[in-house]
Design a protein around this motif. Structure first.
Motif, PDB file in Angstrom:
ATOM      1  N   GLU A 126       2.602  13.027  -6.622  1.00 37.06           N
ATOM      2  CA  GLU A 126       3.897  12.620  -6.085  1.00 37.06           C
ATOM      3  C   GLU A 126       3.722  11.567  -4.995  1.00 37.06           C
ATOM      4  N   PHE A 127       4.727  10.739  -4.883  1.00 32.33           N
ATOM      5  CA  PHE A 127       4.774   9.703  -3.865  1.00 32.33           C
ATOM      6  C   PHE A 127       4.946  10.331  -2.487  1.00 32.33           C
ATOM      7  N   LYS A 142       4.242   1.507  -9.631  1.00 31.68           N
ATOM      8  CA  LYS A 142       3.452   0.394 -10.144  1.00 31.68           C
ATOM      9  C   LYS A 142       2.323  -0.007  -9.215  1.00 31.68           C
ATOM     10  N   TYR A 143       1.435   0.932  -8.981  1.00 34.30           N
ATOM     11  CA  TYR A 143       0.232   0.651  -8.218  1.00 34.30           C
ATOM     12  C   TYR A 143      -0.951   0.537  -9.161  1.00 34.30           C
ATOM     13  N   ALA A 189      -2.953   0.646  -4.065  1.00 31.65           N
ATOM     14  CA  ALA A 189      -2.668  -0.739  -3.699  1.00 31.65           C
ATOM     15  C   ALA A 189      -2.170  -1.510  -4.908  1.00 31.65           C
ATOM     16  N   ALA A 190      -1.356  -2.507  -4.617  1.00 34.60           N
ATOM     17  CA  ALA A 190      -0.918  -3.441  -5.649  1.00 34.60           C
ATOM     18  C   ALA A 190      -0.528  -4.743  -4.966  1.00 34.60           C
ATOM     19  N   MET A 219       0.832  -1.196   0.000  1.00 37.29           N
ATOM     20  CA  MET A 219       0.000   0.000   0.000  1.00 37.29           C
ATOM     21  C   MET A 219       0.870   1.251   0.000  1.00 37.29           C
ATOM     22  N   ALA A 220       0.271   2.339  -0.475  1.00 41.73           N
ATOM     23  CA  ALA A 220       1.019   3.602  -0.508  1.00 41.73           C
ATOM     24  C   ALA A 220       0.063   4.781  -0.460  1.00 41.73           C
ATOM     25  N   TRP A 221       0.622   5.913  -0.118  1.00 36.90           N
ATOM     26  CA  TRP A 221      -0.076   7.187  -0.204  1.00 36.90           C
ATOM     27  C   TRP A 221       0.649   8.068  -1.220  1.00 36.90           C
TER      28      TRP A 221
END
Length: 122
Positions: free
Chosen positions: A46-47, A108-109, A98-99, A34-36
Motif C-alpha cells: 500500500e501507498f 507508476k513507480y 522512484a520514477a 519519490m515515495a514510500w
C-alpha cells in the motif's frame, strides 16, 4: 537508472518514533519523484507517502496523515520518512520507490528498494 537502499527500520513500542532513510545512486536524483510504500504480512502493498522532485509537494495515505512526514535532501540523494506515534498496525516492510517526473503521485513507480522492516509492539 537509479538504485535505492533503505535503512532505519527496527523494533519500536507503540507511540514511539522511527526515521527511515532511502539513499539513491546516480547524479540525477532531483529528476525523480519519490515515495514510500509498505507491505504488512499477508496484505497487499500500500501507498504511504509521496514527494515531488523539488520537495515542495507531498501526499499521504489517510492512515498516516498527521503522524508521518516525508522529506528529501537532493544534495544527499536521500529521501526520509519520519514516523511518529507509531501503532501496531504500522508494522510492515517499508520500501522506497522512484520514477522520473515532477509531481507527488501515488502510482507508476519504476524503481524499488529492497525494503526495511518496521515492527511496532503493543
Amino acid at each position: 537508472q537509479v538504485q535505492l537502499v533503505e535503512s532505519g527500520g527496527g523494533l519500536v513500542q507503540a507511540g514511539g518514533s522511527l526515521r527511515l532513510s532511502c539513499a539513491a545512486s546516480g547524479r540525477t536524483f532531483s529528476s525523480y519523484r519519490m515515495a514510500w510504500f509498505r507491505q504488512a504480512p499477508g496484505k497487499d502493498r500500500e501507498f504511504v507517502a509521496a514527494i515531488s522532485r523539488r520537495g515542495d509537494s507531498t501526499d499521504y495515505a489517510d492512515s498516516v496523515k498527521g503522524r508521518f512526514t516525508i522529506s528529501r535532501d537532493n544534495a544527499k540523494n536521500t529521501v526520509y520518512l519520519q514516523m511518529n506515534s507509531l501503532k501496531p498496525e504500522d508494522t510492515a516492510v517499508y520500501s522506497c520507490a522512484a520514477a522520473e517526473g515532477a509531481l507527488a503521485i501515488r502510482k507508476k513507480y519504476d524503481y524499488w528498494g529492497q525494503g526495511t522492516e518496521v515492527t511496532v509492539s503493543s
